[in-house]
Design an enzyme around this catalytic site. Structure first.
Site, PDB file in Angstrom:
ATOM      1  N   ASN A  67      -2.017  -8.029 -11.670  1.00  0.00           N
ATOM      2  CA  ASN A  67      -2.057  -9.527 -12.013  1.00  0.00           C
ATOM      3  C   ASN A  67      -2.871  -9.998 -11.058  1.00  0.00           C
ATOM      4  OD1 ASN A  67      -1.274 -11.880 -12.580  1.00  0.00           O
ATOM      5  ND2 ASN A  67       0.411 -11.821 -12.471  1.00  0.00           N
ATOM      6  N   ASP A  68      -2.345 -10.287  -9.767  1.00  0.00           N
ATOM      7  CA  ASP A  68      -2.675 -10.870  -8.753  1.00  0.00           C
ATOM      8  C   ASP A  68      -3.876 -10.395  -8.223  1.00  0.00           C
ATOM      9  OD1 ASP A  68       0.039 -11.739  -8.000  1.00  0.00           O
ATOM     10  OD2 ASP A  68       0.178  -9.929  -6.774  1.00  0.00           O
ATOM     11  N   VAL A  69      -5.096  -8.810  -8.481  1.00  0.00           N
ATOM     12  CA  VAL A  69      -5.675  -8.361  -8.068  1.00  0.00           C
ATOM     13  C   VAL A  69      -6.887  -9.627  -8.786  1.00  0.00           C
ATOM     14  CG1 VAL A  69      -5.754  -6.921  -7.188  1.00  0.00           C
ATOM     15  CG2 VAL A  69      -6.200  -6.821  -9.352  1.00  0.00           C
TER      16      VAL A  69
ATOM     17  N   ALA B 196       2.499 -11.133  -5.577  1.00  0.00           N
ATOM     18  CA  ALA B 196       2.287 -11.829  -4.094  1.00  0.00           C
ATOM     19  C   ALA B 196       3.501 -13.034  -4.665  1.00  0.00           C
ATOM     20  CB  ALA B 196       1.499 -12.410  -4.489  1.00  0.00           C
TER      21      ALA B 196
END
Lengths: 497, 93
Positions: A424-426, A466
């Site tokens: 997700n965050d990446v 995050a």
């Protein structure tokens, strides 16, 4: 009157430890490629065998003490102690082998954390043993003043080395135990923030260093054991405020500490194999921590300070229902079948769902239909450096289909489908555009540049570690595949077949 | 060995470590961690010395426990690394 108890070590022993140190260097050197790595690992084992055998041969336990039998040839080998040592090796080795064989690849981060804690504990125990019996390690002199019992005085320099070794070992132990509990899910991955934690941590650290300095003046037991106790405490305090997403850094950092602990013990024992290994492992962990921090665009200090992901706000916290496109497994199968190139982007969610085998099956079917399939891996995908690569290797994905961020990022623009599974965050484009985002500046995979981005996600509710929303979900070229990563991929396999 | 020679070994080994680790391919970072873990258990040398030494029963027992812990790591670390490395395969063509 005093007896100097420094034993002169024969040259062949020094040479043997040096060879074992060189073997360890070559073991790491081998990891530059998968082919040479297997030979490297064997060299590591040989190095360890040399070190252990050398120590066993030069330190054969004898019956009686130095006082009762001062001449070497009157010593009798002590079979009981030899038996006990071998038993300890067999018990420990047996547990190690069984664990290594049974452990699931998805659980590697926990296993590594557990192994780190053992190195830390072993360093503490060796330090304590050296403190209790310094003459055995040749780090003390026996002073016998007239008409009073003799005193064993540890060399001041050895006291510093010993103190540092025990302190680093204890920090490694308690820190790794917390990391293990967080990774294993026994403890919430959320950061635990104590009030005044920075003051408490710095104070404890200062106290440890002060006591080690004082230790050179007074070798009293309370000084030694207070250093040990405080170090256990600070290892615990340092890791509890660090959240799950920062675990790759933590685990690399603890790796580094376990090396420095071994090096400090090597200084105490004047052993070159331990010093070389300690330096290797110490720098290895430090470099990995640096790579992980760079991949998250965060400073090492901010990771250590902890608290990341504690507040689920930042970005656009408003939970407005934004429109998004939802697709089915059949839609996904259709899109991928038409594609020329598909890039699969795995993340921690793939590990949790154990979806790596299903993903490989899907890729096989696509390849049969003439689709080019590649894998793109972000350095911090997963919970430890290289975590995704191991999982894909386990599922028999050839390593030359797996690419690192900087090698593949430019290809998304020419790719028809990006299949994001459990990451997700990446992939969050906010890292490139939104200056207010907590992940701003972090290098991300440009999945939104692909013609279509298929995003597998359990539900629309959850956010990445995050704790921020992902702009990607609402883009025109994104299709959300809502469901369990493994089930969804299996359904796509069915639709493809 | 005197302190300066030991320190020299240490400093030079740090440099060797720095360059060797940068040459490790990112795909093998997990095996790197598990193998560094195994080799840092060379601390077993200290544990063996303590376990073999006469003179202090408590020191000997601490040594024996340390030998067992380090052995878990040595055997487990090398075995799990070997298991992982065996999985890395090239495309068969």
């Amino acid at each position: 009157m005093h007896t100097d108890s420094i034993v002169t070590v024969p040259n062949w022993v020094l040479l043997a430890y040096l060879i074992s140190g060189v073997c360890f260097i070559l073991a790491l050197r081998g990891l530059s490629g998968p082919e040479s790595s297997r030979r490297g690992n064997r060299l590591g084992m040989i190095g360890m065998a040399i070190a252990v055998l050398t120590t066993l041969v030069t330190h054969v336990p004898y019956v009686g003490t130095f006082e009762s039998a001062p001449a070497y040839d009157t010593y009798m080998p002590d079979p009981v102690t030899i038996g006990e040592i071998l038993l300890a090796i067999v018990i420990g080795g047996g547990i190690g082998l069984v664990t290594a064989r049974k452990i699931q690849m998805t659980a590697m981060p926990q296993l590594v954390a557990a192994f780190h804690s053992l190195v830390g504990m072993a360093a503490v125990l060796v330090g304590a043993a050296a403190y209790l019996n310094p003459e055995a390690f040749g780090i003390a002199v026996r002073i016998t003043p007239i008409a009073s019992p003799s005193i064993v005085s540890i060399f001041p320099q050895s006291r510093i080395e010993m103190g540092l070794g025990v302190a680093i070992g204890a920090i490694t132990f308690s820190g790794s135990v917390i990391a293990f509990l967080k990774l294993n899910g026994n403890m919430s991955g959320k950061p635990i923030l104590l009030p005044l934690r920075h003051v408490i941590n710095l104070g404890t650290l200062a106290a440890i260093l002060g006591l080690i300095a004082y230790f050179t003046k007074d070798q009293a037991a309370w000084v030694f054991f207070t250093v040990m106790g405080l170090s256990f405490a600070i290892g615990f305090l340092l890791i509890i405020p660090i959240g799950g997403a920062d675990m790759p850094v933590v685990i690399s950092m603890l790796n580094s500490y376990s090396g420095w602990a071994a090096a400090a013990m090597g200084f105490t024992l004047h052993n070159s194999a331990m010093i070389i290994t300690g330096a290797l492992v110490g720098s290895s962990g430090a470099i990995l921590s640096y790579i992980m921090c760079r991949a998250m665009n965060r400073s090492f200090i901010s990771v250590i300070a902890g608290g990341f992901g504690a507040v689920a706000s930042g970005g656009d916290a408003a939970a407005i229902d934004r429109p998004y496109k939802r697709g089915s497994a059949e839609d996904a199968a259709f899109l991928m079948k038409q594609a020329e190139q598909v890039i699969i982007v795995p993340g921690y969610g793939m590990a949790v769902a154990q979806a790596q085998h299903a993903v490989r099956e899907m890729a096989d079917l696509l390849k049969k239909q003439g689709v080019r399939v590649k894998y793109a891996i972000h350095p911090v995908a997963g919970r430890m450096p290289g975590h995704m690569n191991v999982l894909l290797a386990e599922a028999n994905v050839p390593y030359d289909e797996v690419f690192e961020l900087e090698d593949i990022n430019s290809e998304f623009a020419q790719t028809d489908v990006a299949y994001v599974i459990g990451a997700n965050d990446v992939t969050n484009p906010a890292a490139k555009t939104d200056k207010g985002s907590p992940i701003y500046g972090m290098p991300v995979l440009d999945v939104e540049k692909a013609r279509t981005c298929l995003f597998v996600k359990r539900s629309m509710g959850g956010v990445g570690y995050a704790g921020i929303d992902n702009e990607l979900f609402y883009r025109d070229n994104t299709m959300m595949l809502l469901g369990d990563a493994k089930k969804m991929t299996e359904e796509i396999v069915k639709a493809l077949g | 060995m005197d302190f300066i020679s030991i320190l020299s070994i240490f400093v030079l080994a740090c440099f060797v470590g720095y360059y060797v680790v940068w040459s490790v391919t990112p795909a093998l970072h997990t095996p790197l961690m598990s193998v560094t873990n195994a080799i840092s258990s060379v601390i077993v040398v200290g544990a063996l010395i303590a376990a073999a030494a006469a003179g202090s029963a408590s020191s000997k027992w601490l040594g024996l426990v340390a030998v067992a812990l380090a052995s878990v790591n040595i055997f487990g670390g090398f075995a799990v690394t070997a298991r992982m490395l065996a999985m890395y395969k090239k495309r068969d063509r």
